[in-house]
Scaffold this active site. Structure first.
Site, PDB file in Angstrom:
ATOM      1  N   GLU A  34      38.179  39.553  35.928  1.00  0.00           N
ATOM      2  CA  GLU A  34      36.748  39.391  35.666  1.00  0.00           C
ATOM      3  C   GLU A  34      35.913  40.503  36.302  1.00  0.00           C
ATOM      4  O   GLU A  34      34.795  40.291  36.761  1.00  0.00           O
ATOM      5  CB  GLU A  34      36.280  38.007  36.111  1.00  0.00           C
ATOM      6  CG  GLU A  34      37.010  36.899  35.359  1.00  0.00           C
ATOM      7  CD  GLU A  34      36.585  35.500  35.742  1.00  0.00           C
ATOM      8  OE1 GLU A  34      35.650  35.346  36.560  1.00  0.00           O
ATOM      9  OE2 GLU A  34      37.198  34.554  35.220  1.00  0.00           O
ATOM     10  N   GLU A  71      43.847  32.201  33.247  1.00  0.00           N
ATOM     11  CA  GLU A  71      43.282  31.158  34.114  1.00  0.00           C
ATOM     12  C   GLU A  71      42.719  30.067  33.236  1.00  0.00           C
ATOM     13  O   GLU A  71      41.917  30.335  32.338  1.00  0.00           O
ATOM     14  CB  GLU A  71      42.116  31.688  34.964  1.00  0.00           C
ATOM     15  CG  GLU A  71      42.423  32.083  36.359  1.00  0.00           C
ATOM     16  CD  GLU A  71      41.141  32.302  37.169  1.00  0.00           C
ATOM     17  OE1 GLU A  71      40.124  31.633  36.887  1.00  0.00           O
ATOM     18  OE2 GLU A  71      41.155  33.145  38.073  1.00  0.00           O
TER      19      GLU A  71
END
Length: 515
Positions: A354, A450
């Site tokens: 991210e 995730e």
């Protein structure tokens, strides 16, 4: 590649999942996204619903049609379906397509599914009041036995506030199958080439897809001044094996994230790590994902994985001060990877978690860092795939063409909890839809690195945390897309800040899997 062509509706999603993880979490609610124009590709991606049709591979073809209402045939660089009716060796010539103006088409997207019932297609939207939704839908028409994918506009009346799925479809497949789904896609101007491929097939009615790659802006064309000469004969070429994506994933319990920290944030010992990894292996997982090299992650987790027969996804974590090549933290991690001798355990290297969403990198910087990492690790024996992972909004809201060119698979982090319209029982469908979006953006096989559900925190619409809710959500994800998902995370992380959601410490899900 043996494929069944699936007639499925593709759609515009009303929001994009956005959240962040590393050694700290920061989450954000699902955001409304608007279609973008060239500069970057616009993709109205697939999500999941009911009703479904399978068309036999040998009689199917994708004939993209531009919208609105094309006046003639439009040649676009969508993957070419080459049908091989009988076993044998086939050679498909190189093809070049020059696109001179922005064109919207139905492009095929590929998804591997196991045997069983699967839901594909549909437009999911969340509305806050009674309204009428008008959106494009990819569908198919059959004429003279040929299936043509087209884009049509549909109107749907939402009688009150809520979450609606428009034009969903479903199917049942008896064996593991690669399905091909038409997706509404905008092709930007440029020159696109599908290289020549020679392949040997051993089954009947096999469909080979030859994808195009962008090779630059379209060159101006001129009328020839003389008749073209026939091409010189080339020497016979040796057959080339069909290229296949990296072998990742598998089983409904593929992978779990793991960080070797105690509840107070200090590092676990090798013995403590060994106990954790043994528990994860006993739950039926085959792979661990680690984020960085701190706390002796590589030697301790690597040794435990070797003991219990687990594979590894390793990472280079990027935080402040960012991902420029001079970042000493990043350099230290790359050096640690270079000095490690456990590469036979590794299935994937992930550079950044991210990093785009959190503003630690721009696309150019991240692309450069991945190239640097690949260059340095190639010298120590690693020859496997690379990727980066981010939330869907980061993939959509940036021109990621250069990034797509340096990764081998595409990856995203997807948490249905942050979508106010998703109940725990529907978490799997949401996560599968998120993956479909990023796969379409890079036109590469994709994985969820995730996904999970917290046991404590605040509610977002109908998405509420809780022990029972977590179990329901994770079983939904496991059933829907467990073979391509990394569950987050092994244990709770009391050392983290609770965050605006009040949930950051409470993602531990080992108990759902009986450990």
């Amino acid at each position: 590649m043996k494929a069944s062509i699936v007639a499925a509706a593709a759609a515009m999603v009303a929001g994009a999942n956005a959240r962040a993880h590393g050694h700290r979490h920061a989450h954000r609610m699902l955001e409304k996204r608007d279609a973008e124009t060239c500069g970057c590709t616009t993709v109205y991606s697939t999500i999941y619903g009911t009703d479904f049709t399978i068309i036999p591979a040998a009689t199917s073809a994708f004939n993209p049609v531009a919208v609105p209402e094309p006046t003639g045939a439009v040649e676009v660089p969508t993957p070419i379906a080459q049908i091989c009716p009988t076993p044998g060796t086939y050679t498909f010539p190189a093809t070049t397509v020059v696109v001179t103006e922005t064109t919207t088409v139905c492009a095929p997207s590929f998804t591997e599914v196991p045997s069983g019932t699967h839901t594909l297609g549909g437009v999911t939207t969340v509305v806050t009041t009674a309204t009428t939704v008008v959106c494009p839908v990819a569908t198919t028409e059959t004429q003279d036995g040929t299936v043509t994918s087209v884009i049509k506009t549909t109107t749907f009346v939402c009688p009150e506030a809520g979450t609606y799925t428009i034009a969903p479809i479903t199917t049942v497949v008896p064996t593991p199958t690669t399905v091909v789904v038409p997706v509404v896609t905008t092709i930007c101007p440029g020159t696109y080439t599908a290289p020549e491929i020679t392949t040997t097939v051993t089954a009947t009615n096999t469909v080979i897809y030859c994808p195009f790659t962008s090779v630059g802006a379209p060159e101006p064309t001129a009328e020839p001044t003389s008749a073209p000469q026939p091409p010189a004969e080339e020497p016979a070429k040796e057959p080339v094996k069909e290229q296949t994506p990296p072998s990742l994933g598998g089983g409904q319990r593929w992978a779990m994230t793991y960080t070797p920290f105690r509840e107070d944030g200090t590092c676990k010992t090798a013995s403590e790590v060994n106990t954790d990894v043994a528990a994860i292996a006993s739950a039926g997982f085959s792979t661990l994902r680690v984020y960085s090299t701190d706390c002796d992650t590589l030697p301790n987790v690597g040794a435990a994985c070797r003991t219990y027969g687990l594979r590894l996804i390793v990472g280079v974590f990027i935080g402040s001060p960012g991902c420029e090549n001079g970042n000493p933290t990043v350099t230290a991690q790359i050096d640690a990877l270079k000095n490690w001798d456990g590469w036979d355990l590794v299935d994937l290297v992930v550079v950044g978690n991210e990093a785009l969403f959190n503003g630690f990198c721009n696309v150019s910087q991240l692309t450069s860092l991945i190239e640097r990492t690949k260059s340095e690790l190639s010298g120590v024996g690693y020859t496997g795939p690379y990727t980066t992972t981010d939330v869907v909004s980061a993939w959509e809201n940036n021109d990621v063409s250069s990034l797509c060119s340096v990764i081998d698979v595409v990856a995203c982090n997807a948490h249905a909890y942050f979508n106010a319209g998703t109940r725990p029982a529907d978490a799997g469908k949401f996560v599968r839809g998120q993956l479909s979006i990023v796969e379409s953006i890079c036109n590469k096989p994709g994985y969820i690195l995730e996904t999970g559900w917290p046991t404590a925190g605040k509610c977002y619409g109908v998405a509420c945390p809780g022990v029972e809710e977590q179990a329901e959500a994770i079983h939904s994800i496991e059933a829907e897309i467990g073979s391509k998902s990394v569950f987050f995370s092994f244990r709770n992380d009391p050392w983290k800040q609770p965050g605006e959601c009040g949930c950051e410490r409470n993602w531990g899900c080992a108990q759902v899997f009986g450990v």
